[in-house]
Design a protein around this motif. Sequence first.
Motif, PDB file in Angstrom:
ATOM      1  N   MET A   1       0.844  -1.171   0.000  1.00 42.71           N
ATOM      2  CA  MET A   1       0.000   0.000   0.000  1.00 42.71           C
ATOM      3  C   MET A   1       0.896   1.243   0.000  1.00 42.71           C
ATOM      4  SD  MET A   1      -3.122   0.880   2.541  1.00 42.71           S
ATOM      5  CE  MET A   1      -2.402   1.632   3.968  1.00 42.71           C
ATOM      6  N   ASP A   2       1.315   1.652  -1.179  1.00 41.99           N
ATOM      7  CA  ASP A   2       2.143   2.849  -1.305  1.00 41.99           C
ATOM      8  C   ASP A   2       1.256   4.069  -1.452  1.00 41.99           C
ATOM      9  OD1 ASP A   2       4.349   1.264  -1.226  1.00 41.99           O
ATOM     10  OD2 ASP A   2       4.605   1.181  -3.389  1.00 41.99           O
ATOM     11  N   HIS A   3       1.566   5.073  -0.676  1.00 35.82           N
ATOM     12  CA  HIS A   3       0.795   6.315  -0.722  1.00 35.82           C
ATOM     13  C   HIS A   3       1.744   7.459  -0.398  1.00 35.82           C
ATOM     14  CE1 HIS A   3      -2.894   8.693  -0.544  1.00 35.82           C
ATOM     15  NE2 HIS A   3      -2.313   9.339   0.450  1.00 35.82           N
ATOM     16  N   ILE A   4       1.944   8.341  -1.336  1.00 36.66           N
ATOM     17  CA  ILE A   4       2.838   9.473  -1.127  1.00 36.66           C
ATOM     18  C   ILE A   4       2.023  10.649  -0.605  1.00 36.66           C
ATOM     19  CG2 ILE A   4       4.370  11.128  -2.246  1.00 36.66           C
ATOM     20  CD1 ILE A   4       5.059   8.893  -4.246  1.00 36.66           C
ATOM     21  N   VAL A   5       2.484  11.210   0.492  1.00 35.82           N
ATOM     22  CA  VAL A   5       1.821  12.364   1.100  1.00 35.82           C
ATOM     23  C   VAL A   5       2.754  13.557   0.980  1.00 35.82           C
ATOM     24  CG1 VAL A   5       0.909  13.324   3.246  1.00 35.82           C
ATOM     25  CG2 VAL A   5       0.573  10.904   2.729  1.00 35.82           C
ATOM     26  N   ARG A   6       2.245  14.654   0.486  1.00 39.13           N
ATOM     27  CA  ARG A   6       3.032  15.879   0.368  1.00 39.13           C
ATOM     28  C   ARG A   6       2.544  16.860   1.433  1.00 39.13           C
ATOM     29  NH1 ARG A   6       5.703  14.646  -4.065  1.00 39.13           N
ATOM     30  NH2 ARG A   6       4.700  13.774  -5.866  1.00 39.13           N
ATOM     31  N   LEU A   7       3.493  17.409   2.176  1.00 43.48           N
ATOM     32  CA  LEU A   7       3.163  18.338   3.243  1.00 43.48           C
ATOM     33  C   LEU A   7       3.658  19.735   2.886  1.00 43.48           C
ATOM     34  CD1 LEU A   7       4.346  16.202   6.297  1.00 43.48           C
ATOM     35  CD2 LEU A   7       2.046  16.325   5.333  1.00 43.48           C
ATOM     36  N   ASP A   8       2.863  20.733   3.255  1.00 47.18           N
ATOM     37  CA  ASP A   8       3.362  22.101   3.108  1.00 47.18           C
ATOM     38  C   ASP A   8       4.232  22.413   4.329  1.00 47.18           C
ATOM     39  OD1 ASP A   8       1.707  22.969   5.257  1.00 47.18           O
ATOM     40  OD2 ASP A   8       0.085  23.509   3.884  1.00 47.18           O
ATOM     41  N   SER A   9       4.870  23.569   4.341  1.00 45.79           N
ATOM     42  CA  SER A   9       5.820  23.880   5.418  1.00 45.79           C
ATOM     43  C   SER A   9       5.144  23.946   6.783  1.00 45.79           C
ATOM     44  CB  SER A   9       6.547  25.192   5.120  1.00 45.79           C
ATOM     45  OG  SER A   9       5.628  26.255   4.998  1.00 45.79           O
ATOM     46  N   ARG A  10       3.900  24.402   6.846  1.00 45.56           N
ATOM     47  CA  ARG A  10       3.170  24.454   8.117  1.00 45.56           C
ATOM     48  C   ARG A  10       2.905  23.048   8.642  1.00 45.56           C
ATOM     49  NH1 ARG A  10      -1.867  23.604   9.233  1.00 45.56           N
ATOM     50  NH2 ARG A  10      -2.426  23.557   7.045  1.00 45.56           N
TER      51      ARG A  10
END
Length: 62
Positions: A1-10
Motif C-alpha cells: 500500500m504505497d501512498h505518497i503524502v506531500r506536506l506544506d511547510s506548516r
Amino acid sequence: MDHIVRLDSRQEAALQAIAERFIAQHKGDPVKALKEMIVLNGHLQERLDALGTGRRGCALGS
C-alpha cells in the motif's frame, strides 16, 4: 500500500513538533519511540482490518 503524502511547510513543522514530543515521551530515545510507533500502527491496522471485514460482511448479507 504505497501512498505518497506531500506536506506544506506548516504541516511539516507541526509534524516535526509532534515527533519531537513523542520522542521526548520515550526519554529521548528515538529507537524506543520508533518501536512504540510500530506497535501502535499495528494495533490501528488490526482495527481498520476488522472494520473493513465487518463492512464487507454487512454488504454481502444485505
